[in-house]
Write a protein that holds these residues in place. Sequence first.
Motif, short mmCIF file in Angstrom:
data_model
loop_
_atom_site.label_atom_id
_atom_site.label_comp_id
_atom_site.label_asym_id
_atom_site.label_seq_id
_atom_site.Cartn_x
_atom_site.Cartn_y
_atom_site.Cartn_z
N ALA A 151 0.97 -1.32 0.11
CA ALA A 151 0.00 0.00 -0.10
C ALA A 151 0.90 1.32 0.00
O ALA A 151 0.62 2.26 -0.67
CB ALA A 151 -0.75 -0.01 1.24
N HIS A 152 1.95 1.20 0.90
CA HIS A 152 2.94 2.12 0.84
C HIS A 152 3.62 2.30 -0.52
O HIS A 152 3.58 3.60 -0.94
CB HIS A 152 3.90 1.79 1.83
CG HIS A 152 4.95 2.65 2.25
ND1 HIS A 152 4.82 3.52 3.18
CD2 HIS A 152 6.18 3.03 1.92
CE1 HIS A 152 5.80 4.49 3.44
NE2 HIS A 152 6.57 4.16 2.47
N SER A 153 3.73 1.49 -1.18
CA SER A 153 4.48 1.63 -2.46
C SER A 153 3.44 2.39 -3.53
O SER A 153 3.75 3.30 -4.34
CB SER A 153 5.01 0.35 -3.20
OG SER A 153 6.00 -0.15 -2.31
N LEU A 154 2.35 1.86 -3.26
CA LEU A 154 1.21 2.28 -4.08
C LEU A 154 0.78 3.46 -3.96
O LEU A 154 0.73 4.42 -4.97
CB LEU A 154 0.06 1.33 -3.93
CG LEU A 154 -1.02 1.86 -4.79
CD1 LEU A 154 -1.02 1.32 -6.26
CD2 LEU A 154 -2.51 0.73 -4.20
N LYS A 155 0.79 4.19 -2.76
CA LYS A 155 0.62 5.27 -2.44
C LYS A 155 1.80 6.46 -3.09
O LYS A 155 1.29 7.44 -3.74
CB LYS A 155 0.61 5.68 -0.97
CG LYS A 155 0.38 7.12 -0.64
CD LYS A 155 0.07 7.19 1.10
CE LYS A 155 1.59 7.14 1.52
NZ LYS A 155 1.44 7.56 2.99
N GLY A 156 3.12 6.01 -2.73
CA GLY A 156 3.99 6.81 -3.38
C GLY A 156 4.00 7.04 -4.90
O GLY A 156 4.08 7.92 -5.22
#
Lengths: 694, 127
Positions: A57-62
């Motif tokens: 989710a973190h990568s996606l958000k970035g």
Amino acid sequence: MAARRTQKPARNRATREFVSEVEEILERMRADLSDLADARAGGRLDPELANRLFRSAHSLKGIAGMFGFEGVSDLAHHMEDILDGLRMGRLPPGAPALALLDEVVEVVAGLLGSGEGELAAGALAQVQALIERIVASLASEAPPAADDDLDGIDASILRALTEYEEHRLRESLRAGRAIHLVEASFEILSFEEGLSELTGSVRALGEVLSTLPAPGDSPDSQIRFSLLVATECDAAELGSRIDLPNAMVRAMRASRATPTQPGSAAPAASAPTELLRDASPGESPRADGGSEIESLKSISETVRVDIRKLDELMNLVGELVIQRGAIGSLADRLLADPATARAGLELSKLHKSLERRLTDLQAGVLEVRMVPLRQVFEKLSRVVRRLRRDLGKDVRLDIRGGDTELDKLIVEQLADPLMHVVRNAFDHAIEPAADRASAGKPAEGSIRLEALQRGNHVVIEVADDGRGIDPEAVRQRAHTLGLIEQDAVLSRKEVLDLIFAPGLSTTTEVTETSGRGVGMDVVRENVTALGGIVHVDSQPGRGTTVVFTLPITLAIIRALTVGVADQRFAIPLTTVLETMLVDPVAIQRSEGREFLTLRGEPLPLRRLHAEFGLPSPPAGARVAVVVVGLGDLRLGLVVDHLEGQQDAVIKPIQGPVRSVRGIAGATELGDLGTVLVLDVASLVEDAAKRREAA
Amino acid sequence: MHHILIVEDSPTMRSLVVSALEDIGLPVRISEASSGFEALRELPRGDYDLIVTDINMPDINGLELISFVRRNAAYRSIPLLIISTEGSERDRERGLELGADAYLVKPFDPAALRRTAKELLEKARGE
């Protein structure tokens, strides 16, 4: 990754990579989410799984943020919040949270598919609604766990822990595990192999909380790793079980025999962390990697299919089956003519092998459509539980034979009739506790729901131990409604059968006196539409049993085709017990009814000529009798001649013929054209009624 | 020629960092690592002038990488820039405590990245 000199702007490369990376992330999240759901169902939650989801989710958000996909970025941000709550144990891994995450992943996939960051108005509203639900679900989260002291753990290690790693360390301390440092040096250019061997053996005994690299003794060529490990083993045991020559184990905290809860943490606050922890303290999250692999496998080997696709497939198979029949007839015709016999023989062989393969195909498709009755039974069980709670009536539902399988379509259509019958039993048949006590019955009423397979049929019984049906009340009511004459001579079974008559059972008057109620006529109609029959038996004061008899599948049937005058009929082979040619003199008469003595037992006969108003055969001509049976009932159908077996796909018929009793539908039979299919259930039933009346 | 190491597990994000730094206005050579382990292997191979790293990564995280770099005599003086997503404030602060020189929040402004990176590179050269 090789060092390279770049000259061109890499923006295009990034754009291309963006879409494929988001797809990859979503795919990984889907897999991890279903693993998480599986693990939850199994009563445990691998925190590393939640952490991996968090990272996704973190990568996606970035990256979504970098590309101006604000809706995606927002959603990813909120998913990150939820997943952070899960991995940190602040949020229990409940089904709603997981379902919500599943949903968000699909919305994100939809947004990605909809194009260059442009959100359709509807999608935007959807995003907004989801975000609101996420925020609402987080509002109820438990407060963070209290601080523990981390004495004895090297400060150099503590400093490099991420928030999540520190959380896992505190959790492990709270669970009373020992904390050790496992150190080993490797050649810097090939450290990964040795390190992964070390990590693997440590993980079999505990959890690796952190992997901290440090310069080795000769910093140019060596690198040292310190693994922070939480385990039940003491340092000596860990050292001996790792068994790697260059590894050293240093104890930092000994394990506590009994885990203690931090004094400041309320029970509510610690409950979520309980859920996150392993089921048994002796088991490391990775100790049973085998079952994880298995659950992954089960995901990849199961496919969900829209039932309509199966229907299409079934129709196609049905058409193939009919064409096969036509090929068979052609082969027979060719064989019969000496001029074409050779070609006929070839075709006949091809036809045989086609037949074998088609049979397998048909069986395969049918099998795919079979589902256990359990889903319907469980639904009924929930309804009874709810009724018991809402009405405060003490009734137990016993379920047996939930594994019995039927065509999915039949199972679906059966849900409502079964629900009617079970509800009736609950509402009307089972007496209030006081009445039961005075009747000497246990306070708790009982409804038994049982399914069992009998040949090509499935029998489902709903039996209660309630007040039973009062035949006299039913008689009176039927007379009032004009269904029977005042002085009609009826058997007990016929009287009971009246509850299936339209209008009779829907009145409260009978419901209250007889204990049977709502819409039993609708129940019978639905069951008959499925090619089944429904019966009722009852002992006043003792209880009532409703018995459903249903075919296992609707789709394709083997049928016996018979000739009656100039008409053809198809009789489902599943109902055919035997066939015989009969001399008219063998047919006996009694009280205006014809019967045949078969192995010492009288077999009632029914002439299809009379049934459907067709001309009778010349007197004295030999006739054919098809013995059909359903449940315990037997009937001999008198026809002119037998033609042969065919595969038939039953199609419901519309228009006036639809209401003709005794006809189930029509079928295309290749070169025979359209043929009517007999509704054996209703023919047998009618005959049984007449016999009862006699 | 300035040699920059970019440590980032997301290929997309890596590409964006690379493309931003290519236009920095200084002669640069860029190496990429897609994980902490790759960075550990990459470090001895080049004479780096700047390390740009993410924090949330598989195998070892950015904090562990920073800790390693600052404890190793050969790399101790290489400027370190953290680029991480908002929301990991605590981890970012830990990174600065461990010896990182600056941080940027994702999604980052390419101009801001160029400015900060250029500053760090010039400062290192000047010392």
